[in-house]
Design a protein around this motif. Structure first.
Motif, PDB file in Angstrom:
ATOM      1  N   ALA A 103      20.863   9.444 -12.439  1.00  0.00           N
ATOM      2  CA  ALA A 103      20.284   8.761 -11.277  1.00  0.00           C
ATOM      3  C   ALA A 103      18.933   9.388 -10.985  1.00  0.00           C
ATOM      4  N   SER A 104      18.043   8.613 -10.364  1.00  0.00           N
ATOM      5  CA  SER A 104      16.735   9.152  -9.996  1.00  0.00           C
ATOM      6  C   SER A 104      16.186   8.419  -8.784  1.00  0.00           C
ATOM      7  N   ALA A 105      15.338   9.118  -8.063  1.00  0.00           N
ATOM      8  CA  ALA A 105      14.589   8.553  -6.942  1.00  0.00           C
ATOM      9  C   ALA A 105      13.148   9.000  -7.132  1.00  0.00           C
ATOM     10  N   THR A 106      12.229   8.048  -7.172  1.00  0.00           N
ATOM     11  CA  THR A 106      10.827   8.360  -7.458  1.00  0.00           C
ATOM     12  C   THR A 106       9.928   7.626  -6.475  1.00  0.00           C
ATOM     13  N   ALA A 107       8.963   8.342  -5.911  1.00  0.00           N
ATOM     14  CA  ALA A 107       7.927   7.740  -5.071  1.00  0.00           C
ATOM     15  C   ALA A 107       6.627   7.747  -5.872  1.00  0.00           C
ATOM     16  N   TYR A 108       5.821   6.703  -5.698  1.00  0.00           N
ATOM     17  CA  TYR A 108       4.595   6.625  -6.486  1.00  0.00           C
ATOM     18  C   TYR A 108       3.468   5.997  -5.676  1.00  0.00           C
ATOM     19  N   ARG A 109       2.250   6.250  -6.141  1.00  0.00           N
ATOM     20  CA  ARG A 109       1.044   5.666  -5.550  1.00  0.00           C
ATOM     21  C   ARG A 109       0.046   5.422  -6.668  1.00  0.00           C
ATOM     22  N   SER A 110      -0.457   4.199  -6.734  1.00  0.00           N
ATOM     23  CA  SER A 110      -1.466   3.841  -7.733  1.00  0.00           C
ATOM     24  C   SER A 110      -2.674   3.257  -7.033  1.00  0.00           C
ATOM     25  N   VAL A 111      -3.844   3.591  -7.530  1.00  0.00           N
ATOM     26  CA  VAL A 111      -5.092   3.015  -7.033  1.00  0.00           C
ATOM     27  C   VAL A 111      -5.783   2.366  -8.221  1.00  0.00           C
ATOM     28  N   TYR A 112      -6.068   1.070  -8.079  1.00  0.00           N
ATOM     29  CA  TYR A 112      -6.720   0.301  -9.135  1.00  0.00           C
ATOM     30  C   TYR A 112      -8.153   0.008  -8.731  1.00  0.00           C
ATOM     31  N   ARG A 113      -9.050   0.132  -9.682  1.00  0.00           N
ATOM     32  CA  ARG A 113     -10.442  -0.281  -9.516  1.00  0.00           C
ATOM     33  C   ARG A 113     -10.646  -1.503 -10.406  1.00  0.00           C
ATOM     34  N   ASP A 114     -11.325  -2.500  -9.868  1.00  0.00           N
ATOM     35  CA  ASP A 114     -11.625  -3.730 -10.616  1.00  0.00           C
ATOM     36  C   ASP A 114     -10.361  -4.427 -11.114  1.00  0.00           C
TER      37      ASP A 114
END
Length: 194
Positions: A103-114
């Motif tokens: 089992a896993s719990a993951t938090a993420y954040r992505s920033v896209y340019r263009d």
């Protein structure tokens, strides 16, 4: 047509205490002639003998516009720029002592340019200057005898700096599958997604 050569290398190191280090480097050579280098790195830290592990990673990304986005007659935009991204994530993973359940719990954040997106008002593909996605994902899988279960749940919040409503990006999505190996030659599987 397009030719997009690239090179990539990955490496992983597992230290005696179970600490895992991962790294990678990719070089793309688009037709514009300027090489694009995108690194990635990750770490896994075991928490004693509990089967728990802290994980974290960082990655950069580069993606050329699709030939569809550049050339489809109704919505094409030959001036599209490649997408670029930066992603960080952190989580907690668990594996049972017999390795049958995870089992896993993951938090993420992505920033896209263009980021490449369809603009319905202009009826063409456009580059969104800055798009941020944040969320978390829960996963679980396991096997008990002839039965196997897999499940996942994801929450995603997407925001564009220009206030545009981005299409086809669900806030919630999930999946579940159950499989039974009835005999050596027969297995039954049930899948569900939302």
């Amino acid at each position: 047509s397009r030719t997009l050569p690239g090179l990539f290398a990955t490496a992983a190191l597992v230290l005696p205490q179970g600490l895992e280090l991962r790294t990678g480097l990719r070089a793309d050579f688009p037709e514009s002639g300027k090489a694009r280098i995108t690194p990635r790195a990750g770490i896994g830290v075991p928490l004693g003998q509990s089967g728990l592990r802290l994980t974290a990673s960082y990655a950069q990304g580069f993606k050329q516009p699709s030939l569809y986005a550049l050339g489809f007659p109704l919505i094409a935009n030959p001036d599209l720029l490649p997408e670029r991204s930066r992603t960080i994530d952190a989580g907690l993973a668990w594996t049972s002592p017999d390795k049958a359940w995870q089992a896993s719990a993951t938090a993420y954040r992505s920033v896209y340019r263009d980021l490449i997106d369809f603009d319905p008002e202009r009826f063409t593909n456009v580059n969104r200057d800055r798009v941020t996605t944040e969320g978390f994902e829960l996963t679980a899988s396991g096997r008990q005898g002839d039965f196997r279960l897999v499940a996942s749940l994801t929450w995603l919040d997407t925001r564009s700096a220009d206030g545009a409503a981005l299409r086809f990006r669900p806030e919630w999505k999930g999946a579940m599958a159950a499989e039974w190996q009835a005999s050596e030659n027969l297995s039954l599987r049930l899948d569900g997604r939302f």
